[in-house]
Enzyme design. Structure first.
Site, PDB file in Angstrom:
ATOM      1  N   GLY A  43      18.020  72.815  49.579  1.00 47.69           N
ATOM      2  CA  GLY A  43      16.660  73.026  50.062  1.00 47.69           C
ATOM      3  C   GLY A  43      16.444  72.874  51.554  1.00 47.69           C
ATOM      4  O   GLY A  43      15.635  73.580  52.144  1.00 47.69           O
ATOM      5  N   GLU A  98      15.511  66.432  54.751  1.00 47.63           N
ATOM      6  CA  GLU A  98      15.107  66.941  53.439  1.00 47.63           C
ATOM      7  C   GLU A  98      14.046  68.020  53.591  1.00 47.63           C
ATOM      8  O   GLU A  98      13.331  68.069  54.591  1.00 47.63           O
ATOM      9  CB  GLU A  98      14.513  65.797  52.602  1.00 47.63           C
ATOM     10  CG  GLU A  98      15.463  65.206  51.599  1.00 47.63           C
ATOM     11  CD  GLU A  98      15.776  66.136  50.427  1.00 47.63           C
ATOM     12  OE1 GLU A  98      15.587  67.360  50.523  1.00 47.63           O
ATOM     13  OE2 GLU A  98      16.226  65.612  49.401  1.00 47.63           O
ATOM     14  N   ASP A  99      13.932  68.842  52.564  1.00 46.38           N
ATOM     15  CA  ASP A  99      12.855  69.838  52.574  1.00 46.38           C
ATOM     16  C   ASP A  99      11.569  69.278  51.976  1.00 46.38           C
ATOM     17  O   ASP A  99      10.484  69.578  52.450  1.00 46.38           O
ATOM     18  CB  ASP A  99      13.278  71.123  51.834  1.00 46.38           C
ATOM     19  CG  ASP A  99      13.800  70.843  50.433  1.00 46.38           C
ATOM     20  OD1 ASP A  99      14.324  69.740  50.200  1.00 46.38           O
ATOM     21  OD2 ASP A  99      13.675  71.726  49.577  1.00 46.38           O
ATOM     22  N   ASP A 102       9.102  64.594  46.531  1.00 48.03           N
ATOM     23  CA  ASP A 102       8.222  64.790  45.383  1.00 48.03           C
ATOM     24  C   ASP A 102       8.040  63.431  44.700  1.00 48.03           C
ATOM     25  O   ASP A 102       7.178  62.640  45.086  1.00 48.03           O
ATOM     26  CB  ASP A 102       8.887  65.843  44.480  1.00 48.03           C
ATOM     27  CG  ASP A 102       7.996  66.342  43.371  1.00 48.03           C
ATOM     28  OD1 ASP A 102       6.926  65.777  43.149  1.00 48.03           O
ATOM     29  OD2 ASP A 102       8.370  67.316  42.700  1.00 48.03           O
ATOM     30  N   LYS A 130       4.742  65.460  48.935  1.00 46.09           N
ATOM     31  CA  LYS A 130       3.648  65.496  47.948  1.00 46.09           C
ATOM     32  C   LYS A 130       3.362  64.056  47.536  1.00 46.09           C
ATOM     33  O   LYS A 130       3.887  63.579  46.523  1.00 46.09           O
ATOM     34  CB  LYS A 130       4.092  66.261  46.695  1.00 46.09           C
ATOM     35  CG  LYS A 130       4.171  67.751  46.813  1.00 46.09           C
ATOM     36  CD  LYS A 130       4.548  68.303  45.441  1.00 46.09           C
ATOM     37  CE  LYS A 130       4.794  69.782  45.472  1.00 46.09           C
ATOM     38  NZ  LYS A 130       5.316  70.267  44.165  1.00 46.09           N
ATOM     39  N   PHE A 151       3.228  73.955  43.183  1.00 43.24           N
ATOM     40  CA  PHE A 151       4.645  74.307  43.205  1.00 43.24           C
ATOM     41  C   PHE A 151       4.899  75.278  44.353  1.00 43.24           C
ATOM     42  O   PHE A 151       4.338  76.362  44.391  1.00 43.24           O
ATOM     43  CB  PHE A 151       5.075  74.921  41.870  1.00 43.24           C
ATOM     44  CG  PHE A 151       6.561  74.910  41.723  1.00 43.24           C
ATOM     45  CD1 PHE A 151       7.208  73.741  41.365  1.00 43.24           C
ATOM     46  CD2 PHE A 151       7.312  76.038  42.001  1.00 43.24           C
ATOM     47  CE1 PHE A 151       8.594  73.695  41.265  1.00 43.24           C
ATOM     48  CE2 PHE A 151       8.693  76.002  41.898  1.00 43.24           C
ATOM     49  CZ  PHE A 151       9.329  74.832  41.532  1.00 43.24           C
ATOM     50  N   VAL A 152       5.747  74.860  45.305  1.00 47.70           N
ATOM     51  CA  VAL A 152       5.952  75.676  46.503  1.00 47.70           C
ATOM     52  C   VAL A 152       7.377  76.187  46.595  1.00 47.70           C
ATOM     53  O   VAL A 152       8.323  75.543  46.141  1.00 47.70           O
ATOM     54  CB  VAL A 152       5.599  74.892  47.795  1.00 47.70           C
ATOM     55  CG1 VAL A 152       4.112  74.743  47.942  1.00 47.70           C
ATOM     56  CG2 VAL A 152       6.287  73.535  47.843  1.00 47.70           C
ATOM     57  N   ASP A 158      13.025  76.384  46.359  1.00 48.58           N
ATOM     58  CA  ASP A 158      13.311  77.371  45.323  1.00 48.58           C
ATOM     59  C   ASP A 158      12.525  77.155  44.045  1.00 48.58           C
ATOM     60  O   ASP A 158      11.968  76.090  43.814  1.00 48.58           O
ATOM     61  CB  ASP A 158      14.792  77.295  44.941  1.00 48.58           C
ATOM     62  CG  ASP A 158      15.111  76.035  44.123  1.00 48.58           C
ATOM     63  OD1 ASP A 158      14.755  74.937  44.583  1.00 48.58           O
ATOM     64  OD2 ASP A 158      15.686  76.158  43.033  1.00 48.58           O
ATOM     65  N   ARG A 164      14.276  81.098  48.038  1.00 48.94           N
ATOM     66  CA  ARG A 164      14.612  80.232  49.174  1.00 48.94           C
ATOM     67  C   ARG A 164      14.522  80.995  50.494  1.00 48.94           C
ATOM     68  O   ARG A 164      14.220  80.415  51.532  1.00 48.94           O
ATOM     69  CB  ARG A 164      16.035  79.693  49.038  1.00 48.94           C
ATOM     70  CG  ARG A 164      16.239  78.735  47.882  1.00 48.94           C
ATOM     71  CD  ARG A 164      17.611  78.079  48.023  1.00 48.94           C
ATOM     72  NE  ARG A 164      18.066  77.435  46.809  1.00 48.94           N
ATOM     73  CZ  ARG A 164      17.770  76.190  46.437  1.00 48.94           C
ATOM     74  NH1 ARG A 164      16.995  75.451  47.201  1.00 48.94           N
ATOM     75  NH2 ARG A 164      18.244  75.678  45.317  1.00 48.94           N
TER      76      ARG A 164
HETATM   77  C1  PRP Z   1      14.614  68.989  45.598  1.00 47.75           C
HETATM   78  C2  PRP Z   1      14.379  68.689  47.060  1.00 47.75           C
HETATM   79  C3  PRP Z   1      14.695  67.221  47.163  1.00 47.75           C
HETATM   80  C4  PRP Z   1      14.262  66.703  45.812  1.00 47.75           C
HETATM   81  C5  PRP Z   1      12.933  66.029  45.944  1.00 47.75           C
HETATM   82  O1  PRP Z   1      15.971  69.214  45.425  1.00 47.75           O
HETATM   83  O2  PRP Z   1      15.212  69.455  47.879  1.00 47.75           O
HETATM   84  O3  PRP Z   1      16.064  67.004  47.339  1.00 47.75           O
HETATM   85  O4  PRP Z   1      14.182  67.810  44.942  1.00 47.75           O
HETATM   86  O5  PRP Z   1      12.459  65.585  44.713  1.00 47.75           O
HETATM   87  P1  PRP Z   1      12.204  64.072  44.349  1.00 47.75           P
HETATM   88  O6  PRP Z   1      11.446  63.424  45.461  1.00 47.75           O
HETATM   89  O7  PRP Z   1      11.394  64.185  43.076  1.00 47.75           O
HETATM   90  O8  PRP Z   1      13.521  63.413  44.091  1.00 47.75           O
HETATM   91  P2  PRP Z   1      16.626  69.955  44.178  1.00 47.75           P
HETATM   92  O9  PRP Z   1      17.248  68.928  43.290  1.00 47.75           O
HETATM   93  O10 PRP Z   1      15.632  70.882  43.575  1.00 47.75           O
HETATM   94  O11 PRP Z   1      17.819  70.752  44.824  1.00 47.75           O
HETATM   95  P3  PRP Z   1      17.799  71.896  45.967  1.00 47.75           P
HETATM   96  O12 PRP Z   1      17.593  71.197  47.287  1.00 47.75           O
HETATM   97  O13 PRP Z   1      19.149  72.517  45.855  1.00 47.75           O
HETATM   98  O14 PRP Z   1      16.682  72.847  45.660  1.00 47.75           O
END
Ligand code: PRP
Length: 182
Positions: A43, A98-99, A102, A130, A151-152, A158, A164
Site C-alpha cells: 500500500g 504506511e498508507d 485503520d 481512520k 472504503f478508499v 487497494d 492501487r
Molecule cells: C493495509 C494498510 C496497512 C494496514 C492497516 O494493508 O496498508 O498496512 O492494512 O490496517 P490496520 O490498521 O487495521 O492494521 P494490507 O494488509 O491491506 O496490505 P497492502 O498494503 O498490501 O494493501
C-alpha cells in the site's frame, strides 16, 4: 475501473501538496540525521516513493510486506510478516511509512517489533488515518489526512489488489465490495 469510483477524496495535486508538507515536518524533526525508511508494502509504495524524494537527510530504503486483511474489507486482527527488511536497524533512526491506519493493529505490532530490534529513534508516518476504526490505541507521528470510515482506494490503496494505480484517493461504490462483507 473508474466506473467503480464513488467520490474522489484527494486529488493528485492535494496529495502532492500534503506529501511535501509531511516531508518538511520530517526534515525538521530528523535534521541531518540519516534514516532508514521502511516501506510497508504494498500500500505505501507510491506514498513512500514520493515522500522520500523530498527528504533532505541520507535515506536508505527497506521493504517489508505484512498482511492483516486478506481479500476482505474487514481486518482479521492478525498480522503476518510475509517479507522482512534486509538490514539490522539496531541503533538507527527508523521511519516506518504506511498508507493507512485503520484498526491500528499493523502499526502497533510493527512499532513494537522495531523497538524490540533496538531502533534508536522510531517514527511513523501515514498518508491516511481512520481514527473511528481503531481497535488498538495507535497514532502516527506524522499523518497526511484523517478520513471517516469509508472504503478508499487509489494511490497505493487497494480493494482485492486492484485500483492501487489510480493517481488519486477515492471512495469505492458500495456495490463493488458489499457482497464480500455481508
Ligand atoms: C493495509 C494498510 C496497512 C494496514 C492497516 O494493508 O496498508 O498496512 O492494512 O490496517 P490496520 O490498521 O487495521 O492494521 P494490507 O494488509 O491491506 O496490505 P497492502 O498494503 O498490501 O494493501
Amino acid at each position: 475501473m473508474t466506473n467503480d469510483i464513488d467520490k474522489i477524496l484527494f486529488t493528485e495535486e492535494q496529495i502532492l501538496k500534503r506529501v511535501k508538507e509531511l516531508a518538511q515536518e520530517i526534515n525538521e524533526y530528523f535534521g541531518k540525521e540519516p534514516i532508514v525508511a521502511v516501506f510497508v508494502l504494498k500500500g505505501s509504495a507510491f506514498f513512500a516513493s514520493d515522500l522520500i524524494r523530498y527528504l533532505d537527510m541520507n535515506v536508505t530504503m527497506e521493504f517489508m510486506t505484512v498482511s492483516s486483511y486478506g481479500a476482505q474489507t474487514i481486518s482479521s486482527g492478525k498480522l503476518t510478516i510475509k517479507k522482512d527488511i534486509d538490514t539490522d536497524i539496531a541503533g538507527k533512526n527508523v521511519l516506518i511509512i504506511e498508507d493507512i491506519i485503520d484498526t491500528g493493529i499493523t502499526l502497533s505490532t510493527l512499532a513494537k517489533l522495531f523497538r524490540e530490534r533496538g531502533a534508536k529513534n522510531l517514527k511513523v508516518v501515514t498518508m491516511l488515518s481512520k481514527p473511528s476504526r481503531r481497535e488498538v490505541e495507535f497514532e502516527a507521528d506524522f499523518t497526511g489526512f484523517e478520513i471517516p470510515d469509508v472504503f478508499v482506494v487509489g494511490y497505493g490503496l487497494d480493494y482485492a489488489d486492484n485500483y492501487r494505480n489510480l493517481p488519486y484517493i477515492a471512495s469505492l461504490k458500495e456495490h463493488v465490495y458489499k457482497d464480500k462483507i455481508d
